[in-house]
Design a protein around this motif. Structure first.
Motif, mmCIF file in Angstrom:
data_model
loop_
_atom_site.group_PDB
_atom_site.id
_atom_site.type_symbol
_atom_site.label_atom_id
_atom_site.label_comp_id
_atom_site.label_asym_id
_atom_site.label_seq_id
_atom_site.Cartn_x
_atom_site.Cartn_y
_atom_site.Cartn_z
ATOM 1 N N ASP A 108 -11.740 -15.121 -6.614
ATOM 2 C CA ASP A 108 -11.255 -14.071 -7.523
ATOM 3 C C ASP A 108 -11.842 -13.482 -8.633
ATOM 4 N N GLU A 109 -12.974 -14.050 -8.861
ATOM 5 C CA GLU A 109 -13.987 -13.276 -9.880
ATOM 6 C C GLU A 109 -14.666 -12.285 -9.064
ATOM 7 N N VAL A 110 -14.913 -12.575 -7.856
ATOM 8 C CA VAL A 110 -15.600 -11.581 -7.129
ATOM 9 C C VAL A 110 -14.736 -10.234 -6.834
ATOM 10 N N ALA A 111 -13.539 -10.457 -6.497
ATOM 11 C CA ALA A 111 -12.446 -9.451 -6.354
ATOM 12 C C ALA A 111 -12.218 -8.588 -7.891
ATOM 13 N N GLU A 112 -12.314 -9.360 -8.904
ATOM 14 C CA GLU A 112 -11.877 -8.777 -10.222
ATOM 15 C C GLU A 112 -13.204 -7.997 -10.465
ATOM 16 N N ARG A 113 -14.184 -8.198 -10.222
ATOM 17 C CA ARG A 113 -15.453 -7.625 -10.527
ATOM 18 C C ARG A 113 -15.487 -6.289 -9.618
ATOM 19 N N LEU A 114 -15.145 -6.287 -8.513
ATOM 20 C CA LEU A 114 -15.233 -5.114 -7.722
ATOM 21 C C LEU A 114 -14.085 -4.140 -8.049
ATOM 22 N N CYS A 115 -12.896 -4.803 -8.366
ATOM 23 C CA CYS A 115 -11.771 -3.848 -8.910
ATOM 24 C C CYS A 115 -12.210 -2.978 -10.201
ATOM 25 N N LYS A 116 -12.875 -3.915 -11.203
ATOM 26 C CA LYS A 116 -13.347 -2.929 -12.413
ATOM 27 C C LYS A 116 -14.480 -2.119 -12.048
ATOM 28 N N GLU A 117 -15.483 -2.193 -11.057
ATOM 29 C CA GLU A 117 -16.576 -1.387 -10.612
ATOM 30 C C GLU A 117 -15.910 -0.101 -10.104
ATOM 31 N N ARG A 118 -15.030 -0.210 -9.218
ATOM 32 C CA ARG A 118 -14.630 0.941 -8.454
ATOM 33 C C ARG A 118 -13.025 1.370 -9.042
ATOM 34 N N GLU A 119 -12.416 0.931 -10.016
ATOM 35 C CA GLU A 119 -11.277 1.040 -10.472
ATOM 36 C C GLU A 119 -10.167 0.956 -9.424
ATOM 37 N N ALA A 120 -10.321 0.152 -8.555
ATOM 38 C CA ALA A 120 -9.625 0.012 -7.429
ATOM 39 C C ALA A 120 -8.308 -0.937 -7.864
ATOM 40 N N THR A 121 -7.301 -1.095 -7.100
ATOM 41 C CA THR A 121 -6.058 -1.810 -7.275
ATOM 42 C C THR A 121 -6.251 -3.025 -6.199
ATOM 43 N N LEU A 122 -5.807 -4.282 -6.956
ATOM 44 C CA LEU A 122 -5.899 -5.559 -6.199
ATOM 45 C C LEU A 122 -4.921 -5.691 -5.545
ATOM 46 N N VAL A 123 -5.092 -5.991 -4.283
ATOM 47 C CA VAL A 123 -3.563 -6.399 -3.341
ATOM 48 C C VAL A 123 -3.909 -7.883 -3.149
ATOM 49 N N HIS A 124 -3.363 -8.836 -4.083
ATOM 50 C CA HIS A 124 -3.334 -10.277 -3.849
ATOM 51 C C HIS A 124 -2.780 -10.623 -2.871
ATOM 52 N N ALA A 125 -3.386 -11.709 -2.009
ATOM 53 C CA ALA A 125 -2.595 -12.202 -0.769
ATOM 54 C C ALA A 125 -1.325 -12.977 -0.875
ATOM 55 N N LEU A 184 0.850 -1.354 0.177
ATOM 56 C CA LEU A 184 0.007 -0.155 -0.055
ATOM 57 C C LEU A 184 0.693 1.342 0.004
ATOM 58 N N THR A 185 2.103 1.190 0.724
ATOM 59 C CA THR A 185 3.027 2.503 0.610
ATOM 60 C C THR A 185 3.618 2.436 -0.563
ATOM 61 N N ALA A 186 3.257 1.652 -1.474
ATOM 62 C CA ALA A 186 3.873 1.709 -3.014
ATOM 63 C C ALA A 186 2.780 2.178 -4.068
ATOM 64 N N LEU A 187 1.603 2.369 -3.488
ATOM 65 C CA LEU A 187 0.540 2.970 -4.576
ATOM 66 C C LEU A 187 0.952 4.477 -4.876
ATOM 67 N N THR A 188 0.365 4.618 -5.869
ATOM 68 C CA THR A 188 0.592 6.057 -6.304
ATOM 69 C C THR A 188 -0.632 6.919 -5.928
ATOM 70 N N GLN A 189 -0.760 8.322 -5.680
ATOM 71 C CA GLN A 189 -1.930 8.817 -5.123
ATOM 72 C C GLN A 189 -3.017 8.634 -5.845
ATOM 73 N N ALA A 190 -3.081 8.382 -7.046
ATOM 74 C CA ALA A 190 -4.470 8.150 -8.050
ATOM 75 C C ALA A 190 -4.946 6.728 -7.426
ATOM 76 N N GLU A 191 -3.884 5.695 -7.225
ATOM 77 C CA GLU A 191 -4.365 4.209 -6.721
ATOM 78 C C GLU A 191 -4.841 4.653 -5.370
ATOM 79 N N ARG A 192 -4.172 5.439 -4.478
ATOM 80 C CA ARG A 192 -4.773 5.508 -3.100
ATOM 81 C C ARG A 192 -6.071 6.046 -2.967
ATOM 82 N N THR A 193 -6.388 7.132 -3.733
ATOM 83 C CA THR A 193 -7.880 7.485 -3.946
ATOM 84 C C THR A 193 -8.687 6.725 -4.499
ATOM 85 N N ALA A 194 -8.453 5.899 -5.315
ATOM 86 C CA ALA A 194 -9.616 4.862 -5.857
ATOM 87 C C ALA A 194 -9.635 3.597 -4.871
#
Length: 323
Positions: free
Chosen positions: A130-147, A60-70
């Motif tokens: 993973d399908e649930v997470a991918e759907r959320l990422c697309k809907e929210r333009e969020a960054t996946l933080v895989h385990a 999370l500390t490696a995220l860009t500001q845009a990624e943190r906002t999303a």
């Protein structure tokens, strides 16, 4: 969605510095086994009860500001969930965690208490997380933080090995020759291999969920079998490792070990009796393999104990019932 760069030893060193700035190193505790002293890394004492806080902070500390906002989306049965939630709250990042409906209640409650949104999926019913997470990422333009299948996550978990090496140099007279660790998808074990290139790394999984063990033996990635039994080691219930992890494991881990439910319970009881530690089933898997004599110890051996998130009633049953 998952970054394709390879994790590096330099990345592990950076992660270790970042983690050291905000968290004290959990202790390395001696334990006598078969006339030898093994050194137990008490990652169950981390603020979220597991080493997962390391990778989450590095990612999370490696995220860009845009990624943190999303915001970010994680997938976890509970320990990675809490690590991501902890880091997100500290950094002011929105976090949604995809968690199974049958996750331990203590992990669900802790994740929510840290401010993350919990999105449940039906693991027993065969729903794909993973399908649930991918759907959320697309809907929210969020960054996946895989385990586990993420270079930053692997490097962050590797900081555990950096600390072990430094602590053993003082306490045991030299770096570890063997590190035994619980294994789900292989994020921790891959990170340990990068951090401690001269040590043997042995991943340990519960019986029936030993896909990494079988993958190492077969020389290719194997999935958990469809009829995998129920296991108390919820933290280690991953369907398969990923290429980014397996590339490191295949090079550095000659074999893996599977442990039974009874062996795990025995390890939980011993950790409580001898080390005064509360360790959840998955977190005790590495110690279980050592106590069962499934791994030949070296002169300087370490075992990772992580995590410590277990329902009180379940832990009481483990302590009060002899196998």
């Amino acid at each position: 969605m998952i970054p394709t760069r390879a994790p590096t030893t330099e990345g592990v060193a950076l992660a270790a510095r970042k983690v050291a700035e905000i968290l004290p190193a959990p202790p390395l505790l001696p334990l006598e086994v078969e006339g030898r002293t093994i050194w137990c890394k008490a990652e169950c004492l981390q603020p979220v009860g597991a080493f997962k806080i390391r990778g989450a902070w590095h990612r999370l500390t490696a995220l860009t500001q845009a990624e943190r906002t999303a915001g970010v989306v994680g997938v976890s049965s509970g320990n990675h969930a809490q690590g991501v939630a902890w880091a997100a709250r500290r950094l002011g990042v929105k976090a949604a965690i995809v968690m199974p409906v049958d996750a331990p209640e203590v992990k669900l409650a802790n994740t929510r208490a840290l401010g993350a949104e919990v999105v449940l999926y039906d693991r027993p019913g065969g729903e794909d997380r993973d399908e649930v997470a991918e759907r959320l990422c697309k809907e929210r333009e969020a960054t996946l933080v895989h385990a586990y299948a993420d270079p930053w996550i692997i490097e962050g978990q590797g900081s555990t090995g950096t600390e072990i090496a430094a602590q053993m140099a003082v306490l045991a007279g030299g770096p570890p020759e063997l590190i035994v660790a619980p294994c789900g998808g292989g994020g921790l074990t891959a990170g340990l291999a990068l951090a401690c290139p001269n040590a043997r790394i042995v991943p340990v999984e519960p019986e029936g969920w030993d896909d990494v063990c079988r993958s190492l033996a077969a020389g290719r990635i194997e999935r958990v079998l469809p009829d995998a039994p129920a296991t108390a080691c919820d933290a280690l219930q991953t369907p398969a490792t990923r290429p980014i992890n397996f590339a490191i494991l295949q090079e550095r881990c000659p074999f893996g070990v599977a442990v039974s439910a009874a062996e795990v319970r025995a390890a939980q009881r011993l950790a409580f009796a001898k080390l005064r530690l509360v360790v959840e089933p998955g977190g005790a898997a590495g110690l279980a393999a050592v106590l069962a004599g499934k791994i030949t110890l070296s002169e300087r051996s370490a075992v990772v104990l992580s995590g410590g998130n277990t329902d009180a009633r379940a832990f009481v049953r483990v302590l009060s019932t002899a196998d």
